[in-house]
Structure formats: structure tokens, C-alpha cells
Design a protein around this motif. Sequence first.
Motif, PDB file in Angstrom:
ATOM      1  N   VAL A   1       6.107   6.090   0.846  1.00 16.76           N
ATOM      2  CA  VAL A   1       5.460   7.283   1.426  1.00 16.76           C
ATOM      3  C   VAL A   1       6.201   7.694   2.705  1.00 16.76           C
ATOM      4  CG1 VAL A   1       3.349   8.122   2.558  1.00 16.76           C
ATOM      5  CG2 VAL A   1       3.193   6.839   0.409  1.00 16.76           C
TER       6      VAL A   1
ATOM      7  N   ILE B   1      -0.067  11.953  -1.517  1.00 16.34           N
ATOM      8  CA  ILE B   1      -0.295  11.239  -0.253  1.00 16.34           C
ATOM      9  C   ILE B   1       0.480  11.938   0.871  1.00 16.34           C
ATOM     10  CG2 ILE B   1      -0.108   9.010   0.936  1.00 16.34           C
ATOM     11  CD1 ILE B   1       0.023   7.740  -1.959  1.00 16.34           C
TER      12      ILE B   1
ATOM     13  N   THR C   1       0.824  -1.219   0.000  1.00 21.40           N
ATOM     14  CA  THR C   1       0.000   0.000   0.000  1.00 21.40           C
ATOM     15  C   THR C   1       0.854   1.264   0.000  1.00 21.40           C
ATOM     16  OG1 THR C   1      -0.240  -0.188   2.406  1.00 21.40           O
ATOM     17  CG2 THR C   1      -2.058  -1.028   1.057  1.00 21.40           C
TER      18      THR C   1
ATOM     19  N   LEU D   1      -2.776   3.229   5.158  1.00 19.29           N
ATOM     20  CA  LEU D   1      -2.783   3.309   3.695  1.00 19.29           C
ATOM     21  C   LEU D   1      -3.497   2.072   3.158  1.00 19.29           C
ATOM     22  CD1 LEU D   1       0.886   4.520   3.020  1.00 19.29           C
ATOM     23  CD2 LEU D   1      -1.162   5.886   3.484  1.00 19.29           C
TER      24      LEU D   1
ATOM     25  N   THR E   1      -4.468   4.761  -1.473  1.00 19.95           N
ATOM     26  CA  THR E   1      -3.319   5.157  -2.304  1.00 19.95           C
ATOM     27  C   THR E   1      -3.446   4.650  -3.746  1.00 19.95           C
ATOM     28  OG1 THR E   1      -2.000   3.160  -1.845  1.00 19.95           O
ATOM     29  CG2 THR E   1      -1.831   4.977  -0.260  1.00 19.95           C
TER      30      THR E   1
END
Length: 172
Positions: free
Chosen positions: A18, A159, A13, A101, A151
Motif C-alpha cells: 500500500v 485502500i 497487513t 492497517l 485491509t
Amino acid sequence: MEDNIILVGFMGTGKTVVGKELAQALDFKYIDTDLMIEAEAKMTIPEIFKNLGEDAFRKMETEALKRVSHLKKYVVATGGGIVMKNENIDLMKKTGMVICLTATPEIIYNRTRENSDRPLLQTPDPMKKIISLLKFRESQYQIAADFTIDTSNLAVKTIVETIISLWAKEEP
Ligand code: S3P
């Protein structure tokens, strides 16, 4: 304001990518519970699953979270199964703002298919496994999360910006 940002969510994810960008943007440090466990055990995750078993790995996850709970100004990426123990959820909530996420099973499949370092997906039909694990874990992700971000169709930058604005709103 919370001390840290914790990223939870299923495999694939985007927690790692991120997390790293988010840490950089906030000038926080980045840490990943899977990497902490590998360093401590001096084994890779597949080796831990094979040699010690999943239960031993799950105990190590809780130990890693206990160490993380003393940190400040960290973005913490976690393993996809960490939410399955309520003790872990409590620890994470005490440690910081928890962001979950998510992504569709198809996207998770595509993001994880080239990779052989996730023991739970080394099955003849990984898509089936993804769907059943997602279903099994769904409510735990919801309990753990302060906020959830899908996402599937978002750029990493978007994000990161979304999380930063959520973080800023949490400030007193
Ligand atoms: C797992 C996810 C993995 C890793 C281990 C188990 C899970 O982490 O902790 O293979 O149970 O979902 P990622 O979510 O970073 O792939």
C-alpha cells in the motif's frame, strides 16, 4: 496539512504494498523503517534479532523514526512492533498522519506463511503467535492511529484511494 503519511499495523497487513502505491499516487517518496535499519546496521532484520537481540532492534526503530521526523512528503511504512513504545507513537504523530492497517489473523497468517524473514513468526505455531501478539498490541495500534483501515477484503487500489480521501479531508 500534515507533512507525511505514516503506515502502522501488524505484519502482513499490507503496509509495504500500500505504501509504495500510495507514494506513487501522491507523488511522495516512499521509505520503510525496516529498510533504513537494515541499511544502517548492514544486517538483515533476522540477523539483527539473532546477533544483537530484539531490544537493540527496538532502539534502532526509534532512531530511524527520529530521522524520518525531519522529512516532508514521504509515505513511511513501519515495522509491526513500532507502536509498542509510546515514544515512537509521539514521534509518529508529530511526523504525519498515522494510518493503521489491520487484517484478520487468518489473512495475516496466509500473507506471512511463505516468508521466513520475520523472526517473531519463526515458531512452531505461528497462528497462535499472531493471535497473542495481536491481542497484546491492539490497544497500542488504536492509540497510534488517526484512522484505521481493515485491509482483509479490500484491493490495494481501494485502500490507496481511501487513504488519499482521508488525507484530502485533513487539508485546511
Ligand atoms: C516486526 C515486524 C516486522 C519487522 C520485525 C518485527 C514486529 O516488520 O519490523 O520483524 O514486531 O511486528 P513488518 O511489519 O513490515 O513485517
